[in-house]
Each structure stands twice: as C-alpha cells, then as structure tokens.
Scaffold this motif. Structure first.
Motif, PDB file in Angstrom:
ATOM      1  N   GLN A 203      -7.982  -0.095  -9.365  1.00 50.81           N
ATOM      2  CA  GLN A 203      -9.328  -0.460  -8.956  1.00 50.81           C
ATOM      3  C   GLN A 203      -9.353  -0.624  -7.443  1.00 50.81           C
ATOM      4  N   ILE A 204     -10.516  -0.364  -6.841  1.00 50.35           N
ATOM      5  CA  ILE A 204     -10.608  -0.431  -5.382  1.00 50.35           C
ATOM      6  C   ILE A 204     -10.297  -1.836  -4.878  1.00 50.35           C
ATOM      7  N   SER A 205     -10.681  -2.856  -5.629  1.00 52.89           N
ATOM      8  CA  SER A 205     -10.393  -4.225  -5.188  1.00 52.89           C
ATOM      9  C   SER A 205      -8.886  -4.484  -5.146  1.00 52.89           C
ATOM     10  N   THR A 206      -8.141  -3.881  -6.079  1.00 50.55           N
ATOM     11  CA  THR A 206      -6.679  -4.023  -6.089  1.00 50.55           C
ATOM     12  C   THR A 206      -6.070  -3.294  -4.903  1.00 50.55           C
ATOM     13  N   CYS A 207      -6.564  -2.090  -4.637  1.00 56.36           N
ATOM     14  CA  CYS A 207      -6.076  -1.331  -3.478  1.00 56.36           C
ATOM     15  C   CYS A 207      -6.291  -2.127  -2.197  1.00 56.36           C
ATOM     16  N   ASN A 208      -7.477  -2.687  -2.053  1.00 53.49           N
ATOM     17  CA  ASN A 208      -7.793  -3.449  -0.843  1.00 53.49           C
ATOM     18  C   ASN A 208      -6.908  -4.686  -0.716  1.00 53.49           C
ATOM     19  N   ALA A 209      -6.691  -5.377  -1.839  1.00 48.50           N
ATOM     20  CA  ALA A 209      -5.847  -6.576  -1.811  1.00 48.50           C
ATOM     21  C   ALA A 209      -4.413  -6.215  -1.418  1.00 48.50           C
ATOM     22  N   LEU A 210      -3.919  -5.103  -1.932  1.00 48.22           N
ATOM     23  CA  LEU A 210      -2.550  -4.668  -1.643  1.00 48.22           C
ATOM     24  C   LEU A 210      -2.403  -4.304  -0.165  1.00 48.22           C
ATOM     25  N   ILE A 211      -3.345  -3.525   0.342  1.00 50.09           N
ATOM     26  CA  ILE A 211      -3.298  -3.110   1.746  1.00 50.09           C
ATOM     27  C   ILE A 211      -3.417  -4.325   2.663  1.00 50.09           C
ATOM     28  N   SER A 212      -4.341  -5.221   2.330  1.00 53.84           N
ATOM     29  CA  SER A 212      -4.553  -6.413   3.149  1.00 53.84           C
ATOM     30  C   SER A 212      -3.315  -7.300   3.192  1.00 53.84           C
ATOM     31  N   GLU A 213      -2.673  -7.478   2.037  1.00 54.68           N
ATOM     32  CA  GLU A 213      -1.502  -8.363   1.981  1.00 54.68           C
ATOM     33  C   GLU A 213      -0.319  -7.766   2.728  1.00 54.68           C
ATOM     34  N   VAL A 214      -0.127  -6.452   2.614  1.00 58.49           N
ATOM     35  CA  VAL A 214       0.949  -5.794   3.363  1.00 58.49           C
ATOM     36  C   VAL A 214       0.683  -5.909   4.863  1.00 58.49           C
ATOM     37  N   SER A 215      -0.572  -5.726   5.262  1.00 56.04           N
ATOM     38  CA  SER A 215      -0.926  -5.838   6.678  1.00 56.04           C
ATOM     39  C   SER A 215      -0.665  -7.245   7.196  1.00 56.04           C
ATOM     40  N   ARG A 216      -0.986  -8.241   6.372  1.00 56.51           N
ATOM     41  CA  ARG A 216      -0.871  -9.624   6.806  1.00 56.51           C
ATOM     42  C   ARG A 216       0.572 -10.097   6.845  1.00 56.51           C
ATOM     43  N   ARG A 217       1.360  -9.720   5.834  1.00 59.24           N
ATOM     44  CA  ARG A 217       2.720 -10.245   5.733  1.00 59.24           C
ATOM     45  C   ARG A 217       3.752  -9.347   6.412  1.00 59.24           C
ATOM     46  N   ARG A 218       3.443  -8.090   6.574  1.00 59.19           N
ATOM     47  CA  ARG A 218       4.368  -7.186   7.272  1.00 59.19           C
ATOM     48  C   ARG A 218       3.793  -6.938   8.676  1.00 59.19           C
ATOM     49  N   ASP A 219       3.001  -5.920   8.800  1.00 64.26           N
ATOM     50  CA  ASP A 219       2.225  -5.724  10.020  1.00 64.26           C
ATOM     51  C   ASP A 219       1.128  -4.707   9.733  1.00 64.26           C
ATOM     52  N   ALA A 220       0.187  -4.595  10.667  1.00 63.14           N
ATOM     53  CA  ALA A 220      -0.993  -3.762  10.437  1.00 63.14           C
ATOM     54  C   ALA A 220      -0.629  -2.289  10.274  1.00 63.14           C
ATOM     55  N   SER A 221       0.366  -1.823  11.009  1.00 64.39           N
ATOM     56  CA  SER A 221       0.743  -0.409  10.909  1.00 64.39           C
ATOM     57  C   SER A 221       1.291  -0.070   9.525  1.00 64.39           C
ATOM     58  N   LYS A 222       2.048  -1.003   8.922  1.00 61.94           N
ATOM     59  CA  LYS A 222       2.546  -0.765   7.559  1.00 61.94           C
ATOM     60  C   LYS A 222       1.386  -0.780   6.560  1.00 61.94           C
ATOM     61  N   GLY A 223       0.411  -1.649   6.797  1.00 59.21           N
ATOM     62  CA  GLY A 223      -0.764  -1.657   5.936  1.00 59.21           C
ATOM     63  C   GLY A 223      -1.535  -0.351   6.030  1.00 59.21           C
ATOM     64  N   TYR A 224      -1.645   0.181   7.243  1.00 64.64           N
ATOM     65  CA  TYR A 224      -2.358   1.445   7.448  1.00 64.64           C
ATOM     66  C   TYR A 224      -1.610   2.600   6.776  1.00 64.64           C
ATOM     67  N   LYS A 225      -0.286   2.585   6.890  1.00 63.31           N
ATOM     68  CA  LYS A 225       0.521   3.628   6.251  1.00 63.31           C
ATOM     69  C   LYS A 225       0.345   3.579   4.724  1.00 63.31           C
ATOM     70  N   LEU A 226       0.314   2.363   4.174  1.00 64.71           N
ATOM     71  CA  LEU A 226       0.112   2.208   2.740  1.00 64.71           C
ATOM     72  C   LEU A 226      -1.289   2.675   2.337  1.00 64.71           C
ATOM     73  N   TYR A 227      -2.267   2.406   3.172  1.00 67.55           N
ATOM     74  CA  TYR A 227      -3.643   2.863   2.907  1.00 67.55           C
ATOM     75  C   TYR A 227      -3.687   4.377   2.726  1.00 67.55           C
ATOM     76  N   ARG A 228      -3.001   5.083   3.593  1.00 70.05           N
ATOM     77  CA  ARG A 228      -3.004   6.544   3.498  1.00 70.05           C
ATOM     78  C   ARG A 228      -2.269   7.013   2.241  1.00 70.05           C
ATOM     79  N   GLU A 229      -1.252   6.273   1.850  1.00 71.48           N
ATOM     80  CA  GLU A 229      -0.526   6.617   0.630  1.00 71.48           C
ATOM     81  C   GLU A 229      -1.365   6.333  -0.609  1.00 71.48           C
ATOM     82  N   VAL A 230      -1.999   5.165  -0.646  1.00 70.52           N
ATOM     83  CA  VAL A 230      -2.785   4.768  -1.811  1.00 70.52           C
ATOM     84  C   VAL A 230      -3.904   5.759  -2.089  1.00 70.52           C
ATOM     85  N   PHE A 231      -4.557   6.220  -1.028  1.00 67.14           N
ATOM     86  CA  PHE A 231      -5.703   7.122  -1.215  1.00 67.14           C
ATOM     87  C   PHE A 231      -5.336   8.590  -1.065  1.00 67.14           C
ATOM     88  N   GLY A 232      -4.031   8.896  -1.055  1.00 64.93           N
ATOM     89  CA  GLY A 232      -3.567  10.281  -1.054  1.00 64.93           C
ATOM     90  C   GLY A 232      -4.026  11.076   0.151  1.00 64.93           C
TER      91      GLY A 232
END
Length: 495
Positions: A203-232
């Motif tokens: 679900q989109i809410s799950t994708c957003n939560a995952l990207i947001s948490e990775v960005s917050r706990r790791r860093d924004a660039s890792k969150g952005y990289k995951l965003y591109r992976e999640v949405f292919g």
C-alpha cells in the motif's frame, strides 16, 4: 489485491505436479528456506478443540473463561490454539480475547505459528492495531540475534498459514509497519524486496512509512535510493503498479532539507511535478529550503505561485524574512495575515520577536511580545533569551524588565533559563546597582544547579563597591579567592 492474485504470484514458475496444491503456503521463495514441518498439528476430531470452541461460542462471557480453565487446566499447545482460533475466525474479537486469556494465565506457550494464525484473522477483519501488536510479539518470540532472521521467520510463518486462514494481502503491510515500530528497518526492507520480486506491491502508506523511516534513521540519500527501488524507477524488471503520491515527495523533501541538501529538495520538487500536484505543505517546504539559503527572491516566487496561503505558508515566509533581516516585509505579511482572518500561532510571534532582536529593535520586539502574551501564547525559550540579551544590552538600563520577563516565563511556562542567561542578568543588575534583585537571581541560579563563576563574583564585588558597601565587597573578594584556590586544588588532584 485479491487473494487469488497473491497465490498466483507467489507460486513457483514451473507447473505444479498433479498432487500439489495451489496455495501461498506452497510457494517456493528463493531467498527463504522452508520452515521445519510441524508434527504437533491436532487432528480435526480432537475433542478438546471442539469442546473449547463450544464453550467460547455458547457460554456467557462471565462463565466461559472459568469453564475453559476447568476443561483443560494444563492449557493448550500452540497448534491447538491455532485450530480453535481458526474455528472462531468469524468472531475476531473473541479470538483476540481468547489469546489474551491464554497469555494472562499462561495457558499456552505461544510461538510464531499460533501468533500467525491470530494475525491473519485480525488482519482480514481490519483490526490493524491489534494485528500489529501480535506481530511485534511474534517478532520477539522469533528470537535470534540477527534482525533479518527474526523477520524472515515471521514472514515464512505468515506465508505458510495465509491460505488456511483466508487472510488479506495487506497483512504483509502490517508486518512491515510493525518492523518499523520495532526499529527493525533491515527486516522491513527485506520483506518489501521479497514481495516486489514477485510483483506484489505494498500500500502507498506502507511505502511512504518505509521510505520516511529509512530517511530518518539512516539518511535522506538512502531513503531516496529506496524510493526509486520501491516504485521500480531504476530499470527494474517489474514496474510498480502503484505511483508515489504527494506525501511521498513531501517526506523526502523534508528529509533532505533537514540535512541541508537543499539542491535535492529542488530536484525532488521537479520529480513531484511530473507525477502529481504539490499541496500547500510542499510549497512551504520548498520556500523554507530557499529561505535557509538566503534565496528570498526564489522563496517569494514560490509564494506567488501558491493559490492558497495557509498559516503554515505564512509562518514559513515570515520566518524566512525575519531570518534574513527583512523585517518590513515580514511585518507586512503579518498584517496581511490578520486582515485575511488567518489566526496567528505562537510560532508567528516567535519569528517576529527574534527578527526584531536580530536587528536590534528591542522596542518593536517588546510590542510583539506583549501582544503575544495578550493572545495567550507562550514564547519559546530561545525567544525569551533573545529578548533578555537585547534588553540587557540596551543603554536604557532595562535589566529589571528583562528579569521580570524571565520570572514570568519561569512561573507560567516552566521556562528554564540557561547559565548564560542568568549570568547576563546578574551582571547587568549589578551594574545598575539592583543588588537585591541580583541576589535573588543568583539564588535561583544556584537552585537550578549552576555554581557561580568568577565573572559572577566579580559582578557582585563591583556592584557592592559602587553602591558604597565596601564590607560586603571585601568579603566576596575573599570568598572568590578561596573558591578559586579550592578549585585549583581539586584540578590538581584530578591530574
């Protein structure tokens, strides 16, 4: 997504043998080893199970639990619990109460399997909060030191019991969100990848939560990289069927802004414009990014592009103008805000007070502060200290006024002044010969755990000397000398 689609996707690509079953439990996930066989499954004709189900469904709520304990004082095995719960699947609240009852009275040594059964039943009935609570318990029961191993065991168990429980696909969304709750980010990413590899979208809410948490706990660039992976978006074989929404982009913009990567904020803004329409919060984040870099012309262009200006937008722009010392424009926006009937917040006043303090206009700062108090707002600690500094540095001897502001803030909003604030007040009060007031401030300072420093002693010594009290001044000088001697001895011992 239908369960039939989920079954089809999770099945092996090779054709099953004639005697194989088309079910999610029989899926061969290449990255997950099969769980060991369960030899403790009760038979459908187990009379204990039938009796327990009958008691739970037909007895009154006050008597069912005592009757159930009398039926089987030794409790139930995890497999028996699963079978009983499956027969109660159409009454998820009763299933949950049964689970809590067995936990409270230690009537079942629950394992991942028994938890999985209940998770499915709660998920298919949309009892998401309760399902996530049980998932977190399952993650703890999974044991082991490796995060991904724990999550993988729970994931396998949910897959194994999926069809038998008639579950819903978003049970895996609940698993990912529960992993995030437990700070098991690697496990959450692992589950996402296993599902994505088989074309199953979250679900989109799950994708957003995952990207947001990775960005917050790791860093924004890792969150952005995951965003591109999640949405292919990086040439993945299976393109995602879901698209990012405005919340996806807002979250990433905020993450990059917090890390000072304002160029990336602009980049994500451009990507957002290609996918969806920005909302008011999006504009505010972009304006804030420009303001933080002093790019006020660009920020004002964004302001002009907005169709509707809400309180967040006003606060963002006023704060940016104040930070960049453009107080005339900030005051004009502030007046326009009130003209349009948009209620100010405490943040609006904080921005203006700090802005006026920065340009040295303490009189205007005090006018805004008094209006803020009339409106029932409390200033932030940094705002109070900015006012104190400006009042104490003023040539009009306003240290007493500064002390009153601090006293009021301490009493009404539990403001805790810093050592620097206390020392500045004492110094200025002593310079203005307000010795009794300075002593009161010093007593409060000590009460908060701040020991007087050499500068504080000197302020009192000079103050009493100018006031003509040479005796007190001399005694304080002796006390200062003794204090410095004692401190030097302590430092020598530490060496």
């Amino acid at each position: 997504m239908s369960s039939s689609l989920l079954r089809r996707i999770l099945l092996p690509t090779r054709k099953p043998k004639p005697d194989s079953t088309h079910s999610i439990a029989s899926a061969s996930l290449t990255t997950v080893s099969s769980p060991p066989p369960d030899h403790s499954n009760p038979t459908p004709s187990d009379p204990l199970i039938s009796d327990a189900v009958s008691i739970l469904t037909h007895h009154r709520s006050k008597s069912r639990w005592s009757t159930l304990r009398s039926l089987n004082p030794s409790g139930f095995t995890p497999s028996q619990f699963s079978e009983i719960t499956l027969r109660l699947r159409n009454n998820p609240h009763l299933s949950l109460r049964f689970f809590l009852f067995t936990r409270r009275h230690s009537l079942c040594p629950h394992d991942i399997g028994s938890c999985s059964t209940l998770i499915h039943i709660l998920a298919r009935s949309r009892l998401k909060t309760d399902a996530r609570d049980v998932i977190r318990l399952a993650l703890r029961l999974a044991g082991g030191d490796e995060e991904e191993d724990r999550v993988s065991r729970v994931f396998r168990s949910l897959i194994k019991s999926y069809n038998r429980c008639g579950s819903a696909p978003f049970v895996f969304d609940l698993l990912i969100k529960s992993c995030l709750d437990s700070k098991e980010i690697d496990g959450a990413v692992m589950v996402m990848r296993k599902l994505r590899s088989r074309g199953i979208d979250l679900q989109i809410s799950t994708c957003n939560a995952l990207i947001s948490e990775v960005s917050r706990r790791r860093d924004a660039s890792k969150g952005y990289k995951l965003y591109r992976e999640v949405f292919g978006l990086d040439g993945a074989k299976a393109k995602a069927k879901i698209k990012p929404n405005v919340n996806t982009f807002n979250s990433m913009m905020v993450s990059f802004y917090r890390e000072g990567e304002t160029e990336m904020v602009e980049r994500i803004w451009k990507e957002m414009e290609e996918e969806c329409s920005p909302n008011g919060y999006s504009y505010s984040v972009l304006m804030e990014a420009y303001c933080s870099r002093g790019m006020m012309m660009e920020a004002e262009k964004v302001w002009e592009e907005m169709n509707v200006h809400d309180v967040v937008a006003y606060n963002t722009m006023i704060g940016g103008l104040c930070s960049n010392l453009e107080l005339t424009k900030a005051k004009k926006l502030f007046d326009g805000m009130r003209t349009k009937g948009i209620e100010c917040t405490s943040l609006t006043y904080d921005h203006l007070i700090n802005g006026y303090c920065k340009v040295g206009d303490v009189d205007s700062a005090m006018v805004v502060y008094k209006e803020m108090k009339r409106k029932g707002f409390e200033a932030e600690g940094l705002t109070i200290e900015a006012l104190v500094v400006r009042l104490c540095d003023n040539d009009e001897h306003r240290a007493v006024e500064a002390a009153e502001i601090v006293k009021e803030a301490v009493r009404e909003s539990e403001f805790c002044p810093s050592r620097k604030c206390y020392e500045l007040l004492i110094k200025r009060l002593c310079e203005e010969w307000k010795m009794e007031r300075a002593l009161n401030i010093q007593a409060e300072m000590v009460g908060r755990g701040f020991k007087p420093c050499q500068e504080t002693y000197k302020a009192f010594i000079d103050g009493y000397g100018k006031a003509g009290d040479e005796e007190t001044s001399s005694l304080l000088a002796i006390e200062l000398a003794e204090s410095l001697k004692l401190r030097a001895e302590e430092e020598e011992k530490e060496k």
